[in-house]
Design an enzyme around this catalytic site. Structure first.
Site, PDB file in Angstrom:
ATOM      1  N   ARG A 159       0.827  -1.311   0.012  1.00  0.00           N
ATOM      2  CA  ARG A 159      -0.057  -0.104  -0.110  1.00  0.00           C
ATOM      3  C   ARG A 159       0.688   1.246  -0.028  1.00  0.00           C
ATOM      4  O   ARG A 159       0.438   2.407   0.425  1.00  0.00           O
ATOM      5  CB  ARG A 159      -0.869   0.107   1.336  1.00  0.00           C
ATOM      6  CG  ARG A 159      -2.023  -1.156   1.284  1.00  0.00           C
ATOM      7  CD  ARG A 159      -2.850  -1.218   0.269  1.00  0.00           C
ATOM      8  NE  ARG A 159      -3.777  -2.030   0.597  1.00  0.00           N
ATOM      9  CZ  ARG A 159      -3.679  -3.437   0.070  1.00  0.00           C
ATOM     10  NH1 ARG A 159      -2.597  -3.840  -0.603  1.00  0.00           N
ATOM     11  NH2 ARG A 159      -4.739  -4.145   0.519  1.00  0.00           N
ATOM     12  N   SER A 231     -10.743  -0.769   3.882  1.00  0.00           N
ATOM     13  CA  SER A 231      -9.883  -1.100   5.184  1.00  0.00           C
ATOM     14  C   SER A 231      -9.389   0.335   5.829  1.00  0.00           C
ATOM     15  O   SER A 231      -8.604   0.965   4.937  1.00  0.00           O
ATOM     16  CB  SER A 231      -8.777  -1.896   4.827  1.00  0.00           C
ATOM     17  OG  SER A 231      -9.069  -3.133   4.160  1.00  0.00           O
ATOM     18  N   GLU A 327      -4.800   3.204   7.147  1.00  0.00           N
ATOM     19  CA  GLU A 327      -4.535   3.169   5.508  1.00  0.00           C
ATOM     20  C   GLU A 327      -5.147   4.396   4.749  1.00  0.00           C
ATOM     21  O   GLU A 327      -4.694   4.787   3.831  1.00  0.00           O
ATOM     22  CB  GLU A 327      -5.180   1.739   5.080  1.00  0.00           C
ATOM     23  CG  GLU A 327      -4.938   1.696   3.402  1.00  0.00           C
ATOM     24  CD  GLU A 327      -5.411   0.206   2.956  1.00  0.00           C
ATOM     25  OE1 GLU A 327      -5.436  -0.614   3.798  1.00  0.00           O
ATOM     26  OE2 GLU A 327      -5.833   0.208   1.797  1.00  0.00           O
TER      27      GLU A 327
HETATM   28  C1  LIG Z   1     -15.427  -0.689  -0.287  1.00  0.00           C
HETATM   29  C2  LIG Z   1     -14.053  -0.308  -0.676  1.00  0.00           C
HETATM   30  C3  LIG Z   1     -13.319  -1.418  -0.678  1.00  0.00           C
HETATM   31  C4  LIG Z   1     -11.552  -1.214  -0.903  1.00  0.00           C
HETATM   32  N1  LIG Z   1     -10.865  -2.131  -1.208  1.00  0.00           N
HETATM   33  C5  LIG Z   1      -9.465  -2.026  -1.336  1.00  0.00           C
HETATM   34  C6  LIG Z   1      -8.767  -3.153  -1.523  1.00  0.00           C
HETATM   35  O1  LIG Z   1      -9.341  -4.504  -1.621  1.00  0.00           O
HETATM   36  N2  LIG Z   1      -7.413  -3.092  -2.057  1.00  0.00           N
HETATM   37  C7  LIG Z   1      -6.843  -1.813  -1.876  1.00  0.00           C
HETATM   38  O2  LIG Z   1      -5.647  -1.692  -1.961  1.00  0.00           O
HETATM   39  N3  LIG Z   1      -7.807  -0.608  -1.603  1.00  0.00           N
HETATM   40  C8  LIG Z   1      -8.728  -0.695  -1.223  1.00  0.00           C
HETATM   41  N4  LIG Z   1      -9.708   0.277  -1.214  1.00  0.00           N
HETATM   42  C9  LIG Z   1      -9.060   1.513  -1.231  1.00  0.00           C
HETATM   43  C10 LIG Z   1      -9.257   2.539  -2.322  1.00  0.00           C
HETATM   44  O3  LIG Z   1      -9.867   1.674  -3.257  1.00  0.00           O
HETATM   45  C11 LIG Z   1      -7.964   2.458  -2.838  1.00  0.00           C
HETATM   46  O4  LIG Z   1      -7.044   3.114  -2.321  1.00  0.00           O
HETATM   47  C12 LIG Z   1      -8.123   3.227  -4.435  1.00  0.00           C
HETATM   48  O5  LIG Z   1      -6.826   3.158  -5.260  1.00  0.00           O
HETATM   49  C13 LIG Z   1      -8.250   4.814  -4.225  1.00  0.00           C
HETATM   50  O6  LIG Z   1      -8.727   5.355  -5.535  1.00  0.00           O
HETATM   51  P1  LIG Z   1      -9.321   6.724  -5.547  1.00  0.00           P
HETATM   52  O7  LIG Z   1      -9.366   6.986  -7.105  1.00  0.00           O
HETATM   53  O8  LIG Z   1     -10.498   6.689  -4.813  1.00  0.00           O
HETATM   54  O9  LIG Z   1      -8.216   7.762  -5.046  1.00  0.00           O
HETATM   55  P2  LIG Z   1      -8.512   8.877  -3.800  1.00  0.00           P
HETATM   56  O10 LIG Z   1      -8.885   8.131  -2.671  1.00  0.00           O
HETATM   57  O11 LIG Z   1      -9.197   9.919  -4.501  1.00  0.00           O
HETATM   58  O12 LIG Z   1      -6.821   9.145  -3.523  1.00  0.00           O
HETATM   59  C14 LIG Z   1      -5.974   8.185  -3.249  1.00  0.00           C
HETATM   60  C15 LIG Z   1      -4.457   8.683  -3.155  1.00  0.00           C
HETATM   61  O13 LIG Z   1      -4.013   9.026  -4.626  1.00  0.00           O
HETATM   62  C16 LIG Z   1      -3.834  10.305  -5.035  1.00  0.00           C
HETATM   63  N5  LIG Z   1      -4.017  10.426  -6.231  1.00  0.00           N
HETATM   64  C17 LIG Z   1      -5.382  10.151  -6.800  1.00  0.00           C
HETATM   65  N6  LIG Z   1      -5.450  10.536  -8.353  1.00  0.00           N
HETATM   66  C18 LIG Z   1      -4.209  10.899  -8.480  1.00  0.00           C
HETATM   67  C19 LIG Z   1      -3.467  11.531  -9.748  1.00  0.00           C
HETATM   68  N7  LIG Z   1      -3.895  11.081 -10.973  1.00  0.00           N
HETATM   69  N8  LIG Z   1      -2.021  11.873  -9.365  1.00  0.00           N
HETATM   70  C20 LIG Z   1      -1.663  11.885  -8.315  1.00  0.00           C
HETATM   71  N9  LIG Z   1      -2.100  11.619  -7.246  1.00  0.00           N
HETATM   72  C21 LIG Z   1      -3.410  10.897  -7.348  1.00  0.00           C
HETATM   73  C22 LIG Z   1      -4.488  11.106  -3.827  1.00  0.00           C
HETATM   74  O14 LIG Z   1      -3.861  12.311  -3.587  1.00  0.00           O
HETATM   75  C23 LIG Z   1      -4.506  10.399  -2.646  1.00  0.00           C
HETATM   76  O15 LIG Z   1      -3.078  10.553  -1.971  1.00  0.00           O
HETATM   77  C24 LIG Z   1     -11.115   0.242  -0.920  1.00  0.00           C
HETATM   78  C25 LIG Z   1     -12.069   1.300  -0.716  1.00  0.00           C
HETATM   79  C26 LIG Z   1     -13.417   1.140  -0.720  1.00  0.00           C
HETATM   80  C27 LIG Z   1     -14.160   2.227  -0.674  1.00  0.00           C
END
Ligand SMILES: Cc1cc2nc3c(=O)[nH]c(=O)nc-3n(C[C@H](O)[C@H](O)[C@H](O)COP(=O)(O)OP(=O)(O)OC[C@H]3O[C@@H](n4cnc5c(N)ncnc54)[C@H](O)[C@@H]3O)c2cc1C
Length: 331
Positions: A159, A231, A327
């Site tokens: 992560r 998580s 996380e």
């Molecule tokens: C129901 C649920 C289940 C999940 N299950 C998992 C799992 O099984 N495994 C797992 O690893 N995660 C899981 N997650 C966490 C999440 O889905 C991941 O961390 C995902 O990658 C976040 O994506 P996001 O587009 O929403 O990013 P955001 O939450 O909007 O951002 C996350 C980070 O990325 C940065 N960021 C986003 N886009 C960019 C860009 N283009 N350039 C630079 N920085 C950027 C942001 O600044 C921030 O630091 C889960 C979340 C939920 C709600």
């Protein structure tokens, strides 16, 4: 000045506001925004907000990519290389790969978020991490400089990536380049996944994707129904000697070997042992089916979730002497 509601841009469903919200459709548009000084500091680049906890309004600029093109860069008998826009919805990309018979991301089905964030977060599930399919990450920084980071430069671990480190919030991911395999060397080590597929004779990528989706839907709350960020805590890694001391007191403690000297303990088990499963504090609660997930029961503000998270951390520290770390990223 009219502020912009982020309610639909964070999966906790928190109604926080940003001073400015800017979306761009291409790398060229991002470069123009930078050149014209539109991205006023402080700024934060988000994806779908599925790993963010807004503790208050964001007094700055929120940036969001809508770069969605996918290009086939090369193909041979064993693999394909793809250039994928950071603004693509992650699970739509997984579906696209599975439909084409390209292996490498199927175990990561249904993880919320976008492709750019997947590379920032090094998302992982069911024995697979996205770093293993990434070749390189293309970026533009706040001074307008383009740079491509080879996967070896991204400092990937559990992560974690270089893009999560201090000072890197001025680096925006524009494209992620993937190599996906045409082989059927599937990753089926994870017990729940292996069990779900035990009755299949010729396992396909579609079978794996469907099994992962079924498992996830049975365990995790849908953010559209119950606000959450997956998580909330990372699974702690402790020294083997500390683990063995704990094991003498709690013989049923689950664990995964990391290396000769370290062991990973599921945070969900620690939290459940502290009696938090299904418990609430104000409008925030520990999810009844999976104690690693904190949920917004409706009407919670960021501070409610922070308070619950801290109470859970304190209990685990007192009972097991272990610091569990979020996380989820606090903003
Ligand atoms: C129901 C649920 C289940 C999940 N299950 C998992 C799992 O099984 N495994 C797992 O690893 N995660 C899981 N997650 C966490 C999440 O889905 C991941 O961390 C995902 O990658 C976040 O994506 P996001 O587009 O929403 O990013 P955001 O939450 O909007 O951002 C996350 C980070 O990325 C940065 N960021 C986003 N886009 C960019 C860009 N283009 N350039 C630079 N920085 C950027 C942001 O600044 C921030 O630091 C889960 C979340 C939920 C709600």
């Amino acid at each position: 000045m009219k502020k912009y509601s982020l309610r639909n841009h964070n999966t906790f469903g928190l109604n926080v506001f940003a001073d400015r919200f800017i979306e761009y459709d291409s790398e060229a548009e991002l470069l123009r925004l930078i050149e014209e000084g539109e991205i006023i500091s402080p700024y934060l680049h988000i994806g779908r907000g599925s790993n963010l906890l807004f503790t208050k309004d964001y007094e700055g600029t929120i940036l969001h990519s809508r770069i969605k093109d996918i290009t086939l860069l090369s193909e041979d008998g064993d693999s394909v290389c793809l250039r994928v826009g950071a603004g693509n919805v992650w699970d739509e990309f997984v579906c696209y790969c599975v439909e084409h018979g390209w292996q490498g991301v199927e175990n990561l089905s249904l993880i919320p978020g976008e492709v750019g964030a997947a590379a920032v977060q090094n998302i992982g599930a069911y024995g697979m991490e996205v770093k293993d399919s990434i070749i390189s990450v293309e970026t533009v920084d706040i001074s307008g400089r383009r740079k491509t980071y080879a996967v070896e430069e991204c400092d990937y671990s559990y992560r974690h990536s270089l893009f999560k480190t201090a000072g890197m919030n001025s680096v925006f991911v524009t494209y992620v380049n993937f190599r996906l395999k045409k082989s059927s060397h599937y990753v089926l080590d994870y017990a729940a996944l292996a069990k779900a597929l035990a009755s299949h004779c010729n396992i396909t990528l579609c079978d794996i994707r469907e099994a992962v989706i079924r498992i996830r839907q049975s365990k995790l709350p849908d953010p559209k129904v119950l606000g959450n960020a997956g998580s909330f805590f990372m699974n702690p890694i402790v020294s083997r000697s500390y683990f063995e001391d704990l094991q003498r007191v709690y013989p049923a403690i689950p664990y995964y070997d990391i290396d000769a000297g370290h062991v990973k303990i599921p945070a969900a088990w620690l939290i459940e042992q502290c009696g938090w499963k299904g418990k609430s504090l104000g409008h925030a609660a520990v999810y009844e089916n999976q104690p690693l997930v904190l949920v917004n029961q409706g009407g919670a503000v960021g501070a409610d979730i922070v308070r619950l998270g801290q109470a859970v951390q304190k209990s685990v520290k007192e009972k097991f002497g272990i610091d569990i770390q979020p996380e989820v990223m606090y903003i």
